[in-house]
Design a protein around this motif. Sequence first.
Motif, PDB file in Angstrom:
ATOM      1  N   VAL A   1      43.229  42.058  36.004  1.00  0.00           N
ATOM      2  CA  VAL A   1      43.582  43.475  35.948  1.00  0.00           C
ATOM      3  C   VAL A   1      44.549  43.757  34.800  1.00  0.00           C
ATOM      4  O   VAL A   1      44.397  44.745  34.070  1.00  0.00           O
ATOM      5  CB  VAL A   1      44.180  43.926  37.296  1.00  0.00           C
ATOM      6  CG1 VAL A   1      44.738  45.338  37.193  1.00  0.00           C
ATOM      7  CG2 VAL A   1      43.125  43.854  38.396  1.00  0.00           C
ATOM      8  N   GLU A   2      45.543  42.898  34.627  1.00  0.00           N
ATOM      9  CA  GLU A   2      46.510  43.091  33.537  1.00  0.00           C
ATOM     10  C   GLU A   2      45.810  43.062  32.188  1.00  0.00           C
ATOM     11  O   GLU A   2      46.125  43.854  31.294  1.00  0.00           O
ATOM     12  CB  GLU A   2      47.586  42.002  33.598  1.00  0.00           C
ATOM     13  CG  GLU A   2      48.640  42.224  34.665  1.00  0.00           C
ATOM     14  CD  GLU A   2      49.469  43.483  34.424  1.00  0.00           C
ATOM     15  OE1 GLU A   2      49.731  43.803  33.242  1.00  0.00           O
ATOM     16  OE2 GLU A   2      49.818  44.151  35.396  1.00  0.00           O
TER      17      GLU A   2
ATOM     18  N   TYR B   1      41.458  46.504  43.262  1.00  0.00           N
ATOM     19  CA  TYR B   1      41.943  46.598  41.891  1.00  0.00           C
ATOM     20  C   TYR B   1      42.289  48.037  41.515  1.00  0.00           C
ATOM     21  O   TYR B   1      41.524  48.968  41.801  1.00  0.00           O
ATOM     22  CB  TYR B   1      40.883  46.097  40.897  1.00  0.00           C
ATOM     23  CG  TYR B   1      40.464  44.667  41.077  1.00  0.00           C
ATOM     24  CD1 TYR B   1      41.385  43.675  41.405  1.00  0.00           C
ATOM     25  CD2 TYR B   1      39.133  44.278  40.898  1.00  0.00           C
ATOM     26  CE1 TYR B   1      40.997  42.352  41.551  1.00  0.00           C
ATOM     27  CE2 TYR B   1      38.740  42.963  41.034  1.00  0.00           C
ATOM     28  CZ  TYR B   1      39.672  41.998  41.369  1.00  0.00           C
ATOM     29  OH  TYR B   1      39.283  40.692  41.512  1.00  0.00           O
ATOM     30  N   GLY B   2      43.425  48.182  40.850  1.00  0.00           N
ATOM     31  CA  GLY B   2      43.843  49.434  40.233  1.00  0.00           C
ATOM     32  C   GLY B   2      44.655  49.078  39.011  1.00  0.00           C
ATOM     33  O   GLY B   2      44.240  48.259  38.195  1.00  0.00           O
ATOM     34  N   GLN B   3      45.846  49.647  38.908  1.00  0.00           N
ATOM     35  CA  GLN B   3      46.763  49.208  37.855  1.00  0.00           C
ATOM     36  C   GLN B   3      47.345  47.839  38.184  1.00  0.00           C
ATOM     37  O   GLN B   3      47.886  47.155  37.327  1.00  0.00           O
ATOM     38  CB  GLN B   3      47.892  50.233  37.691  1.00  0.00           C
ATOM     39  CG  GLN B   3      47.447  51.560  37.095  1.00  0.00           C
ATOM     40  CD  GLN B   3      46.906  51.400  35.677  1.00  0.00           C
ATOM     41  OE1 GLN B   3      47.624  50.964  34.781  1.00  0.00           O
ATOM     42  NE2 GLN B   3      45.636  51.751  35.493  1.00  0.00           N
ATOM     43  N   LYS B   4      47.209  47.452  39.465  1.00  0.00           N
ATOM     44  CA  LYS B   4      47.570  46.122  39.926  1.00  0.00           C
ATOM     45  C   LYS B   4      46.453  45.605  40.821  1.00  0.00           C
ATOM     46  O   LYS B   4      45.517  46.342  41.163  1.00  0.00           O
ATOM     47  CB  LYS B   4      48.899  46.154  40.704  1.00  0.00           C
ATOM     48  CG  LYS B   4      50.110  46.596  39.905  1.00  0.00           C
ATOM     49  CD  LYS B   4      51.357  46.587  40.791  1.00  0.00           C
ATOM     50  CE  LYS B   4      52.593  47.012  40.021  1.00  0.00           C
ATOM     51  NZ  LYS B   4      53.813  47.026  40.881  1.00  0.00           N
ATOM     52  N   ALA B   5      46.574  44.357  41.234  1.00  0.00           N
ATOM     53  CA  ALA B   5      45.674  43.797  42.248  1.00  0.00           C
ATOM     54  C   ALA B   5      46.460  43.730  43.556  1.00  0.00           C
ATOM     55  O   ALA B   5      47.520  43.097  43.621  1.00  0.00           O
ATOM     56  CB  ALA B   5      45.195  42.414  41.835  1.00  0.00           C
ATOM     57  N   TYR B   6      45.940  44.406  44.594  1.00  0.00           N
ATOM     58  CA  TYR B   6      46.650  44.515  45.870  1.00  0.00           C
ATOM     59  C   TYR B   6      45.895  43.764  46.968  1.00  0.00           C
ATOM     60  O   TYR B   6      44.703  44.001  47.175  1.00  0.00           O
ATOM     61  CB  TYR B   6      46.771  45.975  46.303  1.00  0.00           C
ATOM     62  CG  TYR B   6      47.475  46.893  45.332  1.00  0.00           C
ATOM     63  CD1 TYR B   6      48.856  47.056  45.351  1.00  0.00           C
ATOM     64  CD2 TYR B   6      46.740  47.627  44.394  1.00  0.00           C
ATOM     65  CE1 TYR B   6      49.496  47.921  44.471  1.00  0.00           C
ATOM     66  CE2 TYR B   6      47.364  48.484  43.511  1.00  0.00           C
ATOM     67  CZ  TYR B   6      48.745  48.630  43.552  1.00  0.00           C
ATOM     68  OH  TYR B   6      49.373  49.494  42.679  1.00  0.00           O
ATOM     69  N   GLN B   7      46.604  42.901  47.693  1.00  0.00           N
ATOM     70  CA  GLN B   7      46.003  42.267  48.862  1.00  0.00           C
ATOM     71  C   GLN B   7      45.973  43.215  50.057  1.00  0.00           C
ATOM     72  O   GLN B   7      45.163  43.046  50.971  1.00  0.00           O
ATOM     73  CB  GLN B   7      46.786  41.007  49.247  1.00  0.00           C
ATOM     74  CG  GLN B   7      46.525  39.811  48.358  1.00  0.00           C
ATOM     75  CD  GLN B   7      47.033  38.525  48.984  1.00  0.00           C
ATOM     76  OE1 GLN B   7      46.745  38.217  50.140  1.00  0.00           O
ATOM     77  NE2 GLN B   7      47.810  37.773  48.218  1.00  0.00           N
TER      78      GLN B   7
END
Length: 587
Positions: free
Chosen positions: A50-51, A169-175
Amino acid sequence: MIQKKYEFKTIEEMDSILSTIIKDDNYQNAKDVLIQLYNPRLDLEDEALVEHLKSQCGKATIAGITNANIADIEFDISECPVELNVTYLFKTSLTVMEFDMDQMTGFSSGRMASEALLSRPDARCMLLCYSCGSAAIHSFLNEFRHCHLPVFGIKAGRSIRKLNPAYVYGQKAYQNGIVAVIFYGKDLRIYMDNCLGFKEIGVKMLVTQTEGDNVILEINHKPATEVYSKYLKVKPNQYFVQNVCEFPLVFHRNNTVISRVPAAYDERGAIIFTSDVVKGERFRLSYGNPDLLFHKIDQSAERMRKFQPQALFLFECGNRFRFLKDQAGNEPERFRKDMPDLSLAIGYAEIFYSSKGEGGALNSALVAVGLTEDATAEDEMYDSNHLADESVEAEEEQAYIPFVDRILHFLETTSTELDQLNKELGKMAYTDQLTKVYNRWELEHKIMEMIEFGKKDHSPVSLLFMDIDHFKHVNDTYGHDVGDMVLKATVDLMKDRMDPSYVYGRWGGEEFLCALPNTTVEEAKDFAEVLRSTIEENCYVTVQHVTMSFGVTAMKETDTMDSLVKRADDALYEAKEGGRNRVKVII
């Protein structure tokens, strides 16, 4: 609007793709850019992915998930490439909202989404990707349901063998997160279809005990796994999930057919699901075969073709992929004939909410979404409010019908006939023939069930015992035909004011009972006063005027059905002795 699909297996391949994208004139000229990222692989680090994407394509809005990989090992998709799907929008703008659900609740994040939608009346639809639990996502969605916004999307999955974390996924990867992309634009038009294709079989069953928001402990007061043992000879063992994937539980909820597929079981005989289950709901088993599912897909693909989308998004349940095995690719291919660059996400649950607010989190379905910026097109939304009831037309008469198909057809036809017969018998067995409300036998059953639920949930249950005053005088003076008319008219007056959750019926003669779940005795008294005044103010044909007396009580932890009814009857007696046409409460 223009859609382009790319695939990669390494970061180096991704770099090459991103270089192509940012040099594309469409990237430079688009009003907004959506990049969807659907990742089945285990050898790429999600946060770094994602970054990297964010640093290269700063203009783009990012949304995506780790794909569900739950098929048998020979159909494992972990070596398949990552899909990077780009949609260039020229008349439509995007807003993305991201929520870390370790820091927020579904309610608070939903309120923020609601405020954003209310500030922009040109909002047209929402793409929703998530990796949080079903309770959080439903709280989130409920907070802006009043906006009547079409919502579609997918729940992140993981590999059933590697048990890697599932990410959104967005601006970060969230669990444990939600990524919501809102589409704005007066010219945007949308096609949405919920393709299920499974057929109901067997009798209706009741979810009698749940745990949390996604575990069924008991069905018909027995361990949940016994349903599959009884009807399919499937025992709880290491092959349980594989053996039941063709037989989802089917609920009718929110004017939509919603299926639930077991994801696991435990030693108690409980069944764990990836989406919400609700205590007190009724369901039936269902079955599917590839021809049924493909028939539904063909219908959807034909409608989509006529809609002429400029972008097409598919959201498919991992269980559907597991069930179809080597034929799983046939479903997206039916759409890909016209839209070769469509996007495909495979997850644990599919989101489908129409502009009417109908739908929910689905399982075993394929949600197809078409978008166009052609303002002359019209929105089209197809709720799956019926199962695969259309016959699959054969191009030529079959000389031989497979044995399994014949057996399944026999079961389906028999189930339909038995269901209709049970409905007719049920009306006779459970309904008072004069007033068409529950009879005493069914009232006793329903009240016992409500007491059991109330004690387990520690929720209040109240009971009204009602009696028409001087009803013998009505019969003696005007005759039994007029008395029957008074009974039916009184029942209709009260039914109009009943909440659907109330259990209401005829106890005998001119006596009626009403059980109120999740209702305190004070609330029950107020409701009884509403009924009392309604009856008193009504003008009856012939008789003109009647009144009713009411006894009210509330359930205690030590109550049985008999003790609860007895206390309400005692309260009714005091109301009668006190002058009638009144409400009396005994705790």
